[in-house]
Design an enzyme around this catalytic site. Structure first.
Site, PDB file in Angstrom:
ATOM      1  N   HIS A   1      38.821  47.642  36.589  1.00 39.95           N
ATOM      2  CA  HIS A   1      40.086  48.276  36.239  1.00 39.95           C
ATOM      3  C   HIS A   1      39.909  49.792  36.326  1.00 39.95           C
ATOM      4  O   HIS A   1      38.926  50.336  35.812  1.00 39.95           O
ATOM      5  CB  HIS A   1      40.479  47.958  34.786  1.00 39.95           C
ATOM      6  CG  HIS A   1      40.802  46.530  34.520  1.00 39.95           C
ATOM      7  ND1 HIS A   1      42.090  46.057  34.459  1.00 39.95           N
ATOM      8  CD2 HIS A   1      39.997  45.458  34.273  1.00 39.95           C
ATOM      9  CE1 HIS A   1      42.081  44.757  34.179  1.00 39.95           C
ATOM     10  NE2 HIS A   1      40.803  44.367  34.069  1.00 39.95           N
TER      11      HIS A   1
ATOM     12  N   HIS B   1      36.315  42.287  39.263  1.00 44.73           N
ATOM     13  CA  HIS B   1      37.239  43.407  39.503  1.00 44.73           C
ATOM     14  C   HIS B   1      36.952  44.512  38.506  1.00 44.73           C
ATOM     15  O   HIS B   1      36.551  44.255  37.373  1.00 44.73           O
ATOM     16  CB  HIS B   1      38.700  42.956  39.416  1.00 44.73           C
ATOM     17  CG  HIS B   1      39.035  42.238  38.144  1.00 44.73           C
ATOM     18  ND1 HIS B   1      38.714  40.916  37.924  1.00 44.73           N
ATOM     19  CD2 HIS B   1      39.638  42.656  37.010  1.00 44.73           C
ATOM     20  CE1 HIS B   1      39.111  40.552  36.725  1.00 44.73           C
ATOM     21  NE2 HIS B   1      39.667  41.599  36.143  1.00 44.73           N
TER      22      HIS B   1
HETATM   23  P1  5GP Z   1      40.893  40.759  33.344  1.00 49.42           P
HETATM   24  O1  5GP Z   1      41.592  40.353  32.064  1.00 49.42           O
HETATM   25  O2  5GP Z   1      40.325  39.565  34.053  1.00 49.42           O
HETATM   26  O3  5GP Z   1      39.909  41.870  33.171  1.00 49.42           O
HETATM   27  O4  5GP Z   1      42.040  41.396  34.253  1.00 49.42           O
HETATM   28  C1  5GP Z   1      42.829  40.638  35.105  1.00 49.42           C
HETATM   29  C2  5GP Z   1      43.991  41.525  35.497  1.00 49.42           C
HETATM   30  O5  5GP Z   1      44.605  40.958  36.636  1.00 49.42           O
HETATM   31  C3  5GP Z   1      45.071  41.652  34.424  1.00 49.42           C
HETATM   32  O6  5GP Z   1      45.204  43.016  34.037  1.00 49.42           O
HETATM   33  C4  5GP Z   1      46.331  41.116  35.110  1.00 49.42           C
HETATM   34  O7  5GP Z   1      47.490  41.863  34.805  1.00 49.42           O
HETATM   35  C5  5GP Z   1      45.984  41.202  36.567  1.00 49.42           C
HETATM   36  N1  5GP Z   1      46.617  40.193  37.387  1.00 49.42           N
HETATM   37  C6  5GP Z   1      46.661  38.855  37.150  1.00 49.42           C
HETATM   38  N2  5GP Z   1      47.321  38.218  38.129  1.00 49.42           N
HETATM   39  C7  5GP Z   1      47.706  39.181  39.021  1.00 49.42           C
HETATM   40  C8  5GP Z   1      48.432  39.140  40.252  1.00 49.42           C
HETATM   41  O8  5GP Z   1      48.866  38.085  40.732  1.00 49.42           O
HETATM   42  N3  5GP Z   1      48.632  40.318  40.882  1.00 49.42           N
HETATM   43  C9  5GP Z   1      48.169  41.511  40.382  1.00 49.42           C
HETATM   44  N4  5GP Z   1      48.416  42.618  41.092  1.00 49.42           N
HETATM   45  N5  5GP Z   1      47.480  41.586  39.224  1.00 49.42           N
HETATM   46  C10 5GP Z   1      47.261  40.432  38.552  1.00 49.42           C
END
Ligand code: 5GP
Ligand code: ZN
Length: 131
Positions: free
Chosen positions: A99, A97
């Site tokens: 951001h 993903h």
């Molecule tokens: P990472 O830390 O992997 O770069 O980002 C994962 C992101 O996914 C985090 O910012 C977190 O808030 C978001 N996230 C985790 N679970 C969910 C969810 O169930 N729904 C949504 N919309 N975002 C999520």
């Protein structure tokens, strides 16, 4: 199935702002800033390094398109577009993903700092990394 695959399959609800056959974009559940969005491929790949070019390109195209929309509609002064790859880099969900974090000021609730650290021998690093 990973949590983002469940969202893609509509097993878990999300605030979807864009969808096509390859990509889904949803609001991050914890909005670091207003409009914080996640762009992900519908195909499960763990991260940017494991993605095939077509999948990565579809995500980047969509992230750019949505970043322009988000900046224009929120009135943000800037935007961070980033992907975390691997736990050490802060990745918590192992489904690729990007951001999109619109930025309103340098005081926003996000810190990206390039701190001084151990000095590197640039010639040696260059020899390691250049073709
Ligand atoms: P990472 O830390 O992997 O770069 O980002 C994962 C992101 O996914 C985090 O910012 C977190 O808030 C978001 N996230 C985790 N679970 C969910 C969810 O169930 N729904 C949504 N919309 N975002 C999520
Ligand atoms: Zn997945």
């Amino acid at each position: 199935m990973c949590i983002f695959c469940k969202i893609i399959a509509h097993e878990i609800p999300s605030s979807t702002i864009y969808e096509d056959d390859k990509v889904l974009a949803i609001l991050d559940i914890s909005q670091v800033t207003k409009g914080h969005t996640l762009v992900m491929p519908k195909k499960h790949v763990r991260n940017i390094l494991e993605a095939d070019d077509e999948t990565a390109e579809a995500c980047i195209r969509t992230a750019r398109m949505l970043a322009k929309r988000i900046v224009s509609r929120t009135g943000a002064a800037g935007v961070n577009i980033l992907t975390n790859c691997g736990e050490a880099a802060g990745q918590s969900v192992e489904h690729l993903h990007f951001h999109i974090i619109p930025r309103y000021s340098s005081e926003d609730a996000i810190t990206i700092a390039f701190n001084p650290s151990e000095k590197q021998d640039l010639d040696a690093v260059c020899a390691l990394l250049a073709e």
